[in-house]
Design an enzyme around this catalytic site. Structure first.
Site, PDB file in Angstrom:
ATOM      1  N   SER A 101       3.226   2.431   4.577  1.00 26.06           N
ATOM      2  CA  SER A 101       2.274   3.499   4.852  1.00 26.06           C
ATOM      3  C   SER A 101       2.380   3.956   6.312  1.00 26.06           C
ATOM      4  O   SER A 101       3.421   4.462   6.713  1.00 26.06           O
ATOM      5  CB  SER A 101       0.868   2.999   4.487  1.00 26.06           C
ATOM      6  OG  SER A 101      -0.050   4.037   4.469  1.00 26.06           O
ATOM      7  N   ASP A 151       0.028   7.936  -6.402  1.00 29.69           N
ATOM      8  CA  ASP A 151      -0.389   7.701  -5.016  1.00 29.69           C
ATOM      9  C   ASP A 151      -1.334   8.836  -4.588  1.00 29.69           C
ATOM     10  O   ASP A 151      -0.928   9.993  -4.537  1.00 29.69           O
ATOM     11  CB  ASP A 151       0.863   7.659  -4.113  1.00 29.69           C
ATOM     12  CG  ASP A 151       0.553   7.151  -2.719  1.00 29.69           C
ATOM     13  OD1 ASP A 151      -0.554   7.419  -2.221  1.00 29.69           O
ATOM     14  OD2 ASP A 151       1.424   6.480  -2.135  1.00 29.69           O
ATOM     15  N   HIS A 182      -1.219   3.801  -4.010  1.00 30.65           N
ATOM     16  CA  HIS A 182      -0.645   3.647  -2.660  1.00 30.65           C
ATOM     17  C   HIS A 182      -0.255   2.197  -2.364  1.00 30.65           C
ATOM     18  O   HIS A 182       0.300   1.907  -1.318  1.00 30.65           O
ATOM     19  CB  HIS A 182      -1.671   4.154  -1.639  1.00 30.65           C
ATOM     20  CG  HIS A 182      -1.078   4.456  -0.294  1.00 30.65           C
ATOM     21  ND1 HIS A 182      -0.091   5.393  -0.086  1.00 30.65           N
ATOM     22  CD2 HIS A 182      -1.331   3.929   0.941  1.00 30.65           C
ATOM     23  CE1 HIS A 182       0.224   5.431   1.197  1.00 30.65           C
ATOM     24  NE2 HIS A 182      -0.514   4.548   1.839  1.00 30.65           N
TER      25      HIS A 182
HETATM   26  C1  MLT Z   1      -0.800   7.471   7.874  1.00 32.57           C
HETATM   27  O1  MLT Z   1       0.138   7.285   8.636  1.00 32.57           O
HETATM   28  O2  MLT Z   1      -1.868   7.971   8.250  1.00 32.57           O
HETATM   29  C2  MLT Z   1      -0.634   7.018   6.478  1.00 32.57           C
HETATM   30  O3  MLT Z   1       0.481   7.300   5.828  1.00 32.57           O
HETATM   31  C3  MLT Z   1      -1.813   6.934   5.667  1.00 32.57           C
HETATM   32  C4  MLT Z   1      -2.525   5.702   6.080  1.00 32.57           C
HETATM   33  O4  MLT Z   1      -2.020   4.942   6.867  1.00 32.57           O
HETATM   34  O5  MLT Z   1      -3.634   5.501   5.590  1.00 32.57           O
END
Ligand code: MLT
Length: 203
Positions: A101, A151, A182
């Protein structure tokens, strides 16, 4: 100060672990052992705090990144990695990255700024870090992307766009879709393991 953890391995591979929002340097250690058990792992904690949650760069709202800060933190992270490799005498090893993420997003930013840094990138649920970028040649790179059909954070188009960019600039790319949201699934860990072993057969 760089919050980090090191798990010493027994081969020539070093994997940098970059957590998701609200995580820390320890989060991906267990998972990375399923992927490459003999590699050395270095987990690093992002130094940005969002309501007390560690991240690797600021965002203006969900999915909308503070690009100036992303660039600043990309440079910081590169320096942090260099410092840790020096400190643990790991400079001549094969360097890889595993990000989830938010950690996967800054991993791509590192890949675009420093195209020779990582041999293998295992990106779990990444987004496009930049809307526009003057991409360098990425032919040194092997990219595994795990994406979820359900996701709620990463639109399908972004996964496809990211994979296309990597491919267009010469990287070797595999995308693994599951029906998950996710979160990281067992199936995607297994696929990442197979991808990693294929690229780094001696490990
Ligand atoms: C981000 O970089 O903000 C993400 O992909 C989403 C997250 O971290 O919640």
């Amino acid at each position: 100060m760089i919050h980090h953890v090191v798990a010493e391995g027994i081969n020539e591979d070093v994997i940098i672990l970059l957590h998701g929002t609200g995580g820390n340097e320890n989060d991906l250690l267990t998972l990375s052992n399923y992927i490459a058990k003999d590699a050395t792992k270095i987990g690093i904690r992002g130094r940005i705090l969002e309501s007390g949650m560690p991240r690797f760069f600021k965002r203006l709202s969900p999915g909308v990144f503070d690009i100036e800060n992303l660039i600043e933190e990309t440079l910081w992270l590169k320096q942090a990695i260099d410092t840790l490799l020096d400190q643990y005498e790991l400079k001549n090893k094969n360097l890889h990255v595993l990000g989830y993420s938010n950690g996967a997003n800054i991993a791509s930013s590192l890949n675009f700024y420093y195209p020779e840094l990582f041999k293998t990138s295992l990106l779990f649920h990444p987004m496009m870090p930049f809307e526009t970028f003057d991409y360098p040649l990425l032919k040194h790179q092997n990219i595994f992307i795990a994406a979820g059909k359900n996701d709620p954070i990463v639109p399908h188009e972004q996964t496809i766009e990211l994979a296309t960019i990597y491919q267009k600039y010469g990287a070797h790319v595999d995308v693994f879709w599951s029906y998950s949201g996710h979160q990281i699934t067992q199936a995607s860990i297994l696929e990442a393991h197979q991808f990693f072993q294929k690229i780094n057969p001696s490990t």
